[in-house]
Design an enzyme around this catalytic site. Structure first.
Site, short mmCIF file in Angstrom:
data_model
loop_
_atom_site.label_atom_id
_atom_site.label_comp_id
_atom_site.label_asym_id
_atom_site.label_seq_id
_atom_site.Cartn_x
_atom_site.Cartn_y
_atom_site.Cartn_z
N ALA A 75 0.71 -1.16 0.00
CA ALA A 75 -0.12 -0.04 -0.16
C ALA A 75 0.87 1.10 0.15
CB ALA A 75 -1.00 0.03 1.14
N THR A 76 2.00 1.24 0.61
CA THR A 76 3.12 2.43 0.62
C THR A 76 3.10 2.75 -0.96
OG1 THR A 76 3.95 1.84 2.68
CG2 THR A 76 5.18 3.31 1.30
N ASN A 155 -6.41 2.83 10.18
CA ASN A 155 -5.46 1.95 10.80
C ASN A 155 -5.14 1.91 12.42
OD1 ASN A 155 -3.90 4.04 9.59
ND2 ASN A 155 -2.31 3.21 10.70
N GLN A 183 -6.78 -1.05 5.09
CA GLN A 183 -7.42 -1.83 6.39
C GLN A 183 -8.65 -2.20 5.71
OE1 GLN A 183 -6.13 -2.67 9.23
NE2 GLN A 183 -4.07 -1.50 9.13
N HIS A 205 -0.63 -7.94 3.07
CA HIS A 205 -0.31 -8.57 4.49
C HIS A 205 -1.30 -8.28 5.37
CE1 HIS A 205 1.56 -5.19 6.59
NE2 HIS A 205 1.84 -4.58 5.39
N THR A 244 10.24 -7.11 -12.60
CA THR A 244 9.71 -8.36 -12.70
C THR A 244 8.75 -8.75 -11.46
OG1 THR A 244 11.71 -9.17 -13.27
CG2 THR A 244 10.51 -10.97 -12.59
N CYS A 330 3.63 2.06 12.86
CA CYS A 330 4.55 2.92 12.14
C CYS A 330 5.32 4.10 13.18
CB CYS A 330 4.01 3.33 10.84
SG CYS A 330 3.25 2.21 10.11
C1 LIG Z 1 -0.48 -0.74 6.50
C2 LIG Z 1 -0.97 0.45 5.85
C3 LIG Z 1 -0.27 1.09 4.71
C4 LIG Z 1 1.02 0.37 4.35
O1 LIG Z 1 1.10 -0.65 3.73
P1 LIG Z 1 2.20 -1.64 3.25
O2 LIG Z 1 1.93 -2.59 2.26
O3 LIG Z 1 2.73 -1.93 4.56
O4 LIG Z 1 3.27 -0.64 2.88
C5 LIG Z 1 -0.68 2.13 4.22
N1 LIG Z 1 -2.03 2.52 4.50
C6 LIG Z 1 -2.72 2.13 5.75
C7 LIG Z 1 -4.10 2.51 5.97
C8 LIG Z 1 -2.10 0.79 6.36
O5 LIG Z 1 -2.93 0.30 7.40
#
Ligand SMILES: *Cc1c(COP(=O)(O)O)cnc(C)c1O
Length: 404
Positions: A75-76, A155, A183, A205, A244, A330
């Site tokens: 998500a980042t 989150n 989330q 994840h 890839t 985080c």
């Molecule tokens: C965990 C999270 C992210 C980051 O996701 P990653 O896959 O760990 O980079 C971004 N936004 C929210 C709301 C999250 O809970």
């Protein structure tokens, strides 16, 4: 009551990979190790077929088309690609972005970077319950606005923003709508058409898939969203994201999405029962507690509770047999109180006393009972240890008391 320790109650930070998703992944590390971009032999074809199956599974959970899914590392990266990609592709149309103070750092810091590069960003405040005021959003949109980026589920405090209403508003005003659904994806029903979503960030994840794989949904028609790639190279993923493909990750992500789709409804009922049992148990056993975020418009797997007169960090040290989080994973380690809790208007003291409980797929009722008894024990012990912590001294403002 025998439960295995430590008890994991931090599913909002990350989830274990579901054994069914892991099983699906394993052949793609060994026998079927091919590069999905290899067009000239069966190793490549097998990998490509697996990728396309995963793409379909990931899309179905959003009611999207497979072609609209771009695989990323999580998500980042998806948030970076969506926000920077739109800012650069639509620079001729406008330079204004709207987001919210309680977003994940992956959105906030991306916006800050764009501000340094000349974009203008509005950070909307939230109400005391963590939800945005739709009128404020409507008023913030100008004819220079190109994008609204607003998370589906928070989150830290689990609150669910009114995504459908926001999507409709953005569509009516001709502004693209991106939602960080890290989330929400796999936990609540999402539909890119009925909710008017143009860009959606996902990560495996947080929904029982593996780490290091995620996706960005990019709408292809009505309207077709344009994006400037943030990763240059071999032109994978229609040129949106070179590199890839992580074939085992994609297979696990797809299978995890399929499982969530099949089990979401039942799982939410079960988690809601556990969440309310946890909340009731803590409230019955510990005085001076406050539920942070809207009491019902929240994820079934999230509680964020402040314990008056107790440091959240000290409580976590005492509760070493339970995996919990104070604020967001985080930002733990930094001393500043969470930006999300501060945005709710909480005092620093009460924000420092917050603990996030996030049960998930493998949480049992026995574990909840155990956590309740340990939280009661530790809170009382900490309050007795420090005579300054009498409840009158730490009584919060009446306005905060109403929140619970
Ligand atoms: C965990 C999270 C992210 C980051 O996701 P990653 O896959 O760990 O980079 C971004 N936004 C929210 C709301 C999250 O809970």
């Amino acid at each position: 009551m025998s439960v295995r320790k430590p008890v994991y109650l931090d599913y909002n930070a990350t989830t274990p990979t579901d054994p069914r998703a892991l099983e699906a992944m394993l052949p793609y590390f060994t026998d079927r190790f091919g590069n999905a971009a290899s067009r000239s032999h069966s190793f490549g074809w097998a990998a490509e077929e697996a990728v396309e199956q995963g793409r379909g599974q990931a899309a179905r959970l959003l009611n999207a088309e497979a072609k609209e899914i771009i695989f990323t590392s999580g998500a980042t990266e998806s948030n970076n690609l969506a926000i920077k990609g739109v800012a650069e592709a639509y620079a001729a149309k406008g330079d204004h972005i709207i987001t919210v103070a309680t977003e994940h750092k992956a959105v906030l810091d991306t916006c800050k970077r764009l501000e340094k590069d000349g974009s203008r960003v509005t950070y909307l405040p939230v109400q005391e319950d963590g939800l945005i005021d739709l009128n404020m959003l409507a008023d913030a949109i100008t004819d220079r606005t190109i994008l609204v980026s607003l998370m589906a589920a928070n989150n830290e405090i689990g609150v669910l923003q009114p995504i459908s209403e926001i999507g409709q508003l953005c569509r009516d005003r001709g502004v693209l709508f991106h939602t960080d659904a890290a989330q929400a994806y796999g936990k609540i029903p999402l539909d890119v058409d009925t909710m008017c979503l143009d860009l959606v960030s996902m990560t495996a994840h947080k929904m029982y898939g593996p780490k290091g794989i995620g996706a960005l949904y990019v709408r292809r028609r009505n309207p077709r969203v344009r994006l400037l790639a943030q990763m240059d190279g071999g032109g994978h993923e229609n040129g949106f994201r070179s590199g890839t493909l992580n074939v085992p990750g994609i297979v696990g992500f797809g299978r995890a999405a399929e499982i969530c789709r099949n089990e979401m409804e039942r799982e939410n009922e079960r988690l809601l029962f556990l969440r309310e049992k946890l909340l009731r148990g803590i409230r019955d056993g510990v005085g001076d507690t406050y539920l942070n975020g809207h009491p019902t418009r929240r994820l079934s797997g999230n509680l964020n509770i402040s314990f008056g007169g107790v440091e959240g960090a000290s409580l976590l040290v005492g509760l070493r047999d339970i995996a919990l989080s104070s604020g967001s994973a985080c930002s733990s380690g930094s001393v500043a109180p969470s930006h999300v809790l501060r945005a709710l208007g909480m005092s620093d003291d009460l924000a420092h006393s917050a603990v996030r409980f996030s049960p998930g797929r493998f949480t049992t009722e026995d574990e909840i009972d155990y956590v309740v008894s340990r939280v009661i024990e530790e809170t009382n012990r900490l309050r007795q240890m420090n005579p300054l912590n009498d409840s009158t001294k730490c009584a919060p403002e009446p306005v905060l008391a109403e929140r619970s």
